[in-house]
Design a protein around this motif. Sequence first.
Motif, short mmCIF file in Angstrom:
data_model
loop_
_atom_site.label_atom_id
_atom_site.label_comp_id
_atom_site.label_asym_id
_atom_site.label_seq_id
_atom_site.Cartn_x
_atom_site.Cartn_y
_atom_site.Cartn_z
N CYS A 1 0.78 -1.16 -0.18
CA CYS A 1 -0.04 -0.08 -0.09
C CYS A 1 0.81 1.28 -0.12
O CYS A 1 2.04 1.13 0.73
N TRP A 2 0.52 2.22 -0.82
CA TRP A 2 1.13 3.51 -0.92
C TRP A 2 0.25 4.64 -0.56
O TRP A 2 -0.83 4.72 -1.15
N GLN A 3 0.55 5.53 0.40
CA GLN A 3 -0.09 6.64 0.63
C GLN A 3 0.91 7.94 1.39
O GLN A 3 1.79 7.62 1.82
N VAL B 1 5.18 -4.44 7.40
CA VAL B 1 6.14 -3.55 7.89
C VAL B 1 5.72 -2.14 7.12
O VAL B 1 5.13 -2.21 6.04
N THR B 2 6.04 -1.06 7.75
CA THR B 2 5.73 0.22 7.02
C THR B 2 6.90 1.00 7.12
O THR B 2 7.62 1.30 8.03
N THR B 3 7.41 1.58 5.74
CA THR B 3 8.49 2.60 5.87
C THR B 3 7.88 3.96 5.64
O THR B 3 6.66 4.13 4.82
N VAL B 4 8.79 4.86 6.18
CA VAL B 4 8.14 6.39 6.33
C VAL B 4 9.05 7.40 5.87
O VAL B 4 10.58 7.09 6.07
N PHE C 1 3.95 -2.74 3.68
CA PHE C 1 4.24 -4.12 2.93
C PHE C 1 3.64 -5.45 3.81
O PHE C 1 4.21 -5.43 5.14
N GLY C 2 3.11 -6.36 3.39
CA GLY C 2 2.46 -7.28 4.18
C GLY C 2 1.61 -8.33 3.38
O GLY C 2 1.96 -8.44 2.31
#
Length: 438
Positions: free
Chosen positions: A363-365, A390-393, A434-435
């Motif tokens: 997912c992108w936001q 996992v989320t990257t910022v 990402f998951g």
Amino acid sequence: MSDTSPILSLPLIMPSQAQKHVTHNEALAMLDVIVQAAVMSKALPNPPSTLTLGDRYLVAAGAGGLWSGQENAIAVWGGESQGWAFHAPKMGWRVYVQDIGAEVVWTGSVWDELGGGGGGTLGANVETLGVSTTANSTNRLAVASAATLLTHAGAGHQLKINKASAASTASLLFQDNWSGRAEMGLAGTDDFEIKVSADGGAFRSALRAAAATGVVSLPQGAVVDGAVTGTAVQARAADATPGRLLAVGAFGLGGNAPAVANISLQDDTIAPGFYGYDVALGSLGGPEGAQTGVVLHQRRSAGCESQMFIVQTSGTPTAPVGSCFTRVRTGAAWSGWVCGSAIATGESGGGRYERHQNGNQTCWQSVTTSTAGEVEVTFPMAFASTTGLVTTVGVVGGAAALPRIAGRTETGLSISAFDTSNARVAVQLDLISFGRWF
């Protein structure tokens, strides 16, 4: 001694008889009528009005006038001086009747025809008849000839072969030196069959037409050595008329795929098969940017269809050459095109998502943090679990800020950003999560 002969009743000349010539001439006159007997007409009730010396007729039953009481006799006109003479027939006498072209025989009670055009019964009751060959009790009619002609008497002609029951046989048998090689007709059933044999013993059914349905079957199969044409064969490569035979090239099988117009139709009118897609020829509905390609269209049931699109030429990077797109329809509308391993893509809640066949989801936001507190962010598409999620910022614009994720679930997360003095700041952040989606 009798004065007449015992068979024909001819007058005999007696001993010492005077005027013997009278008796002799009378006998000759009778022979003149009876020997090689022929009459003008059969079964007249009264004499004709116009007569010639020697005219002869068969007197009908119930005759009157000058013929009264002479039923079935041969009447001979002897002229005005002699009038009518009558000869009663004996059993077996035969007379040719000129006006019907047939011979009749006296049976003792009736003049019956032997054949010809009068429809007599005696000719039909011949036990056997051989024409240039010998007939027997099995082959009661036998003909030896280079040809046999059966022609019409009127508008048409029918040759009838009748059998006693369904289990009996009514057929034509073709022989080679008296050994059967082919048979056609009703052989043991009421189905019409054509059978063949190599030895006259074992027969194989080559063609059968069912009496109950009219359906024709080929029990031994069929080999066609020429082209099959007509209305039972496809008129064109995309002809989907039920019951027609497929030709080479049908729906792209064994030949060029037929051109297709709008592949986004939703009324089940696109027949399943392979199609050629070309925007320049009016094709539309394919993946964005695709100019030409090959489409596989298939249907599971009404309203449940699938399409696969292989790009051959393209006008944009979004549809690379050689890429494969797929989509489905289960109801009124088609899903979006997906490419490669991706099975679903889309936008939701200000973000984008992509799902893959192996279960991975991305997912992108973009979000903007707040100085007042945590910002609640909802993923564009929910994940199946937080395990492995996992989320990257990334901070947009290069501001000195430290993002912090306070909490995360399958559907979203809470996020803030702080400056170097640990105060909340409002900055734009890009998030990539990402998951797994299953």
